[in-house]
Design a protein around this motif. Sequence first.
Motif, PDB file in Angstrom:
ATOM      1  N   PHE A   1      23.762 -28.851   4.917  1.00  5.67           N
ATOM      2  CA  PHE A   1      23.075 -28.950   6.209  1.00  5.67           C
ATOM      3  C   PHE A   1      23.484 -30.191   6.993  1.00  5.67           C
ATOM      4  O   PHE A   1      23.332 -30.213   8.224  1.00  5.67           O
ATOM      5  CB  PHE A   1      21.556 -28.897   6.022  1.00  5.67           C
TER       6      PHE A   1
ATOM      7  N   THR B   1      24.147 -28.513  10.586  1.00 11.31           N
ATOM      8  CA  THR B   1      23.214 -28.838  11.672  1.00 11.31           C
ATOM      9  C   THR B   1      23.972 -29.209  12.943  1.00 11.31           C
ATOM     10  O   THR B   1      23.534 -28.886  14.053  1.00 11.31           O
ATOM     11  CB  THR B   1      22.293 -30.008  11.255  1.00 11.31           C
ATOM     12  N   TYR B   2      25.118 -29.865  12.795  1.00 12.97           N
ATOM     13  CA  TYR B   2      25.891 -30.340  13.954  1.00 12.97           C
ATOM     14  C   TYR B   2      27.190 -29.559  14.126  1.00 12.97           C
ATOM     15  O   TYR B   2      28.160 -30.052  14.692  1.00 12.97           O
ATOM     16  CB  TYR B   2      26.167 -31.844  13.793  1.00 12.97           C
TER      17      TYR B   2
ATOM     18  N   ASN C   1      17.476 -30.136   3.645  1.00 14.00           N
ATOM     19  CA  ASN C   1      17.931 -29.800   4.996  1.00 14.00           C
ATOM     20  C   ASN C   1      17.471 -30.855   6.001  1.00 14.00           C
ATOM     21  O   ASN C   1      18.242 -31.321   6.839  1.00 14.00           O
ATOM     22  CB  ASN C   1      17.390 -28.434   5.424  1.00 14.00           C
TER      23      ASN C   1
ATOM     24  N   ALA D   1      19.953 -33.520   7.922  1.00 13.35           N
ATOM     25  CA  ALA D   1      20.037 -33.454   9.382  1.00 13.35           C
ATOM     26  C   ALA D   1      19.735 -34.827   9.985  1.00 13.35           C
ATOM     27  O   ALA D   1      20.389 -35.266  10.944  1.00 13.35           O
ATOM     28  CB  ALA D   1      19.062 -32.411   9.912  1.00 13.35           C
TER      29      ALA D   1
END
Length: 405
Positions: A216, A220-221, A336, A340
């Motif tokens: 993650f 996430t990005y 997660n 993040a």
Amino acid sequence: MPLALLALAIGAFGIGTTEFVIMGLLPEVAAGYGVSIPTAGLLVTGYALGVVLGAPVMTVLGTRVPRKRMLMLLMGLFVAGNVLSALAPAFGVMLAGRVVASLAHGAFFGIGAVVAAGLVAPERKAGAIAMMFTGLTVANVVGVPLGTLVGQHLGWRVTFLIVAALGVVGLLGIARLVPELPRPEGVRIRHELAAFRNVQVLLAMAMTVLGFGGVFAAITYISPMLTHVAGFADTSVTWLLVLFGLGMVAGNLVGGRFADRALMPMLYVSLGALALVLAAFALTAHSKAGAAVTVALIGALGFATVPPLQKRVLDQAAGAPTLASAVNIGAFNLGNALAAWLGGLVISAGLGWTAPNWVGAALAASALVLALVSGALERRTSRRAAGGSRVVAAGTPAAPAPVHH
């Protein structure tokens, strides 16, 4: 594999869709309520926190309920949360609906994993768990892109109503296909809590946080990474995430298959390879072809760790596995959230869009170190037990000769 696993997979498909589809619909939801996109992002954060908190709470509340009935109640809660989200007149009400739906998430997967493992022979447990989690991985290939498409064309409220309908299908499937499973006799909350005194259970959960957190940190990005660094168009991101989802499906099935044969070696290989691929992504992100291949590999290697980690917790908490199993699902979401946040920190520090990949690689490598420690402790315990058995055997006096009168 028994048909009951299909019912569990359908429930997992609905839960996976509602968890991830919101990320593609944030602009529409924000516009609908007149809030900023960062404010709408609370719908993601609120869901993740609901999973972390709801997993142990709902599992504890369900200790006196037969597992099949508890799974049906959880799916009912999931349906109610999604209906509330779809009909919410204000943003706060929708946030409440997301939290309600999330409360079912951890306990459903935790209890579902125990049920799935109990439906098959011992040597097929990880495969059965993987079959249930296939619903979650397929959600990222089919449910999330379709839900995003429906939300963008027919309105996001329609998406959440469809997800609620999936929950109803899952509930009916559990009612029809999952056999009656009475609550194990003699299991109390203190027995469930006792599992957390086992260092191997805690090590497995720490591996879950760090290992899947590594995934993650990058994912996430992934959108700015693919558009600003690799040079993909915004419209290509959805299909690249489908590629990530296909990797998840493959990795989940392979992880389940090999975890039943050699669990710890499977963890060593998957976590080590994940750390290397995440580190490589910092370089391959500058090429369209390289980025596409790496995204699929991250999905595959990341989810190859899920069945062995979940089975590891079940094995080590064998006497009372339900709470530990559910808490481990919460550990995935904790990882997660942590990853993040760390990924955001390195971007804010000006280290570039690819910097979260190094964070992910470090997290996965840390999980590998814990796996090696866990394996070493297990081998030492086995050697001590074997040595103790030999000592006892060597010291056992011979049986006296029979006396004849």
